[in-house]
Every structure is written in structure tokens, then in C-alpha cells.
Write an enzyme that holds these catalytic residues in place. Structure first.
Site: not given
Ligand code: SAH
Length: 250
Positions: A34, A57, A168
């Protein structure tokens, strides 16, 4: 017969992956990755013969649909390869990891899951925000900002002893704030938006439920960001914050 390892990549920096996650990545024949997570940093460490498939994406590009990702995993494992499905954060937190496990099982492919450091907890932490804090917040509710706000999500936002974390959620801030204010969520409830957590361009916007729409717009908040709603998001809960420490050591 190959196999599929679902691997949590953490929120960004390679050294926030687990040791097991890193080992599996280095043993892979094929990496299906991803956009979020440590991938760009680790790409150059992979062996020359490793096939890399980017399914994330990117602005202006559509992501690869989930059923095609499932089919890719099964296809490469059937060809005898070790496939690592590298995901940002944790595979089972809004990562559709469960669907990939089911697809592998349905195809008779051996599949494992290695947890990752989820942004839901680690991104607030990077801004000095503990998702629970004795005497302040005793519970954590994690929601998907693109979905509907359920009664339990609204109840958690209205409860001063509960932290609500929205993933998100950037595009949904006006909708989320309007629903929260129309329900019984006090407009003074603290909100923090932590953008690009654990990166060099990390930024925190502090606001309240009543002012978040204007403040997020003025700050031009972008993805990825984690939204924290509740008393732990109040500025100055922990002093100095992690960001202040990072700045002072820079
Ligand atoms: N599986 C992932 C979440 C996937 S959904 C987890 O456990 O972290 C994707 C969302 O994760 C983004 O829209 C945002 O809200 C958050 N996200 C992931 N990495 C991030 C980062 N470095 N800084 C801020 N938000 C982050």
C-alpha cells in the site's frame, strides 16, 4: 505451494515495524504494498529479484480493487512464491486484512498475519496524546470517518471519559461535526487532528467540536490524518509534548 504473509507496516518509519514483520518482508519473493506505511523507505532494501506490486491509492490514480488484490495474492502463492502483503498500520484495523485471509483460506493457500503498530494509537501518541489517561479517559472508540456515525460513536463522543479516534476522516469533518453537534456532543469537546504522524512533516491542529470545521479548513488539513475527540486532545495535557521535544532536539 507458496504462502501469503499479511504484514503490518506501522505508521511510516521502518523502525516502527516489528522485527518479525521486517524479517518476513526481507524473505519475500513478491511484495504487494500500500501507499501508507514504511514501504518507500524499505523498497531499496529488497533483493534485486523481488517483484513489487503497488496496489495503494495515489493522488490521481485509482487503487487496485480488493478482489483483484485477493486474486493477485492467490495467483503468486499458487506459483510457489512467498508473498508479503504489506499494509500500513495493523492489517486488521480498517485494513481489509480479514478479507484477504478469507480469500487465501478459500483457495487453500497457507496464510499468516503479523500485527503492526496502528495509527489509531501511535499517531496521537506522536503528538503527545495518550488515547487513555488515568483520571481523564478510560476507554477508546475507533471509527471510520467515511462510514455513518453510529449511536455508539456519538455516545463515545458525548462521554467525557471516552476517547474517540477517527481514521479516514479528513474529508468528512464537516459532516461529522454537524452530526455530533446535532446530537448531545458538547461544542467545547477538545479535538486534535494529527497529520502525517511519525513523519518529518507531522503537524497537529488543536480545536473543539464547535470550531473544528473552520479550523481544519483554515489549516488546510490533508490526508493522512488521525482525528482525536475527547479530553485527552486538550492542549497541554502532557507537557512538554512529543513534538515540542522533537523540535527542541532538532
Ligand atoms: N490499518 C491502518 C489504518 C488504515 S485506514 C492502521 O492500523 O493504522 C487509513 C487511515 O489511517 C488514514 O486515513 C489515516 O486516518 C490513518 N493513518 C495511517 N497512517 C497515518 C499517519 N502516518 N499519520 C496520520 N494518519 C495516518
Amino acid at each position: 505451494m507458496g504462502r501469503v504473509d499479511l504484514v503490518g507496516g506501522g505508521p511510516g518509519p521502518a523502525d516502527l515495524m516489528t522485527v518479525r514483520a521486517h524479517r518476513l518482508l526481507m524473505e519475500a519473493d513478491v511484495v504487494v504494498a500500500d501507499r501508507l506505511g514504511p514501504f518507500e523507505e524499505l523498497r531499496s532494501h529488497l533483493g534485486a529479484g523481488v517483484e513489487v506490486i503497488d496496489v495503494g491509492k495515489r493522488p490521481g490514480h485509482h487503487p487496485v480493487p480488493q478482489d483483484e488484490i485477493n486474486a493477485l495474492l492467490v495467483h503468486h502463492a499458487r506459483a510457489g512464491r512467498r508473498v508479503v502483503r504489506l499494509k500500513g498500520g495493523d492489517p486488521f484495523v480498517f485494513g481489509r486484512g480479514g478479507e484477504e485471509v478469507l480469500a487465501c483460506q478459500a483457495a487453500g493457500i497457507p496464510v499468516t498475519v503479523t500485527p503492526g503498530v496502528s495509527s489509531a494509537i501511535s499517531v496521537p501518541q506522536a503528538a503527545g496524546i495518550p488515547v487513555t489517561h488515568r483520571g481523564v479517559s478510560a476507554a477508546l472508540h475507533v471509527v471510520n470517518g467515511q462510514g455513518e456515525l453510529t449511536p455508539s460513536a456519538l455516545a463515545s463522543m458525548a462521554d467525557p471519559a471516552v476517547t474517540t479516534v477517527v481514521l479516514m476522516g479528513v474529508a468528512a469533518i464537516p459532516r461529522l461535526a454537524a452530526i455530533a453537534l446535532a446530537s448531545s456532543v458538547p461544542s467545547t469537546t477538545p479535538v486534535a487532528i494529527v497529520e502525517n504522524g511519525h513523519t518529518a512533516v507531522q503537524r497537529t491542529i488543536r480545536s473543539t467540536v464547535g470550531t473544528i470545521v473552520a479550523d481544519a479548513e483554515e489549516a488546510d488539513v490533508i490526508n493522512p490524518a488521525v482525528i482525536v475527540i475527547g479530553e485527552v486532545a486538550r492542549e497541554g495535557l502532557l507537557l512538554p509534548t512529543a513534538e515540542m521535544l522533537a523540535e527542541s532536539s532538532a
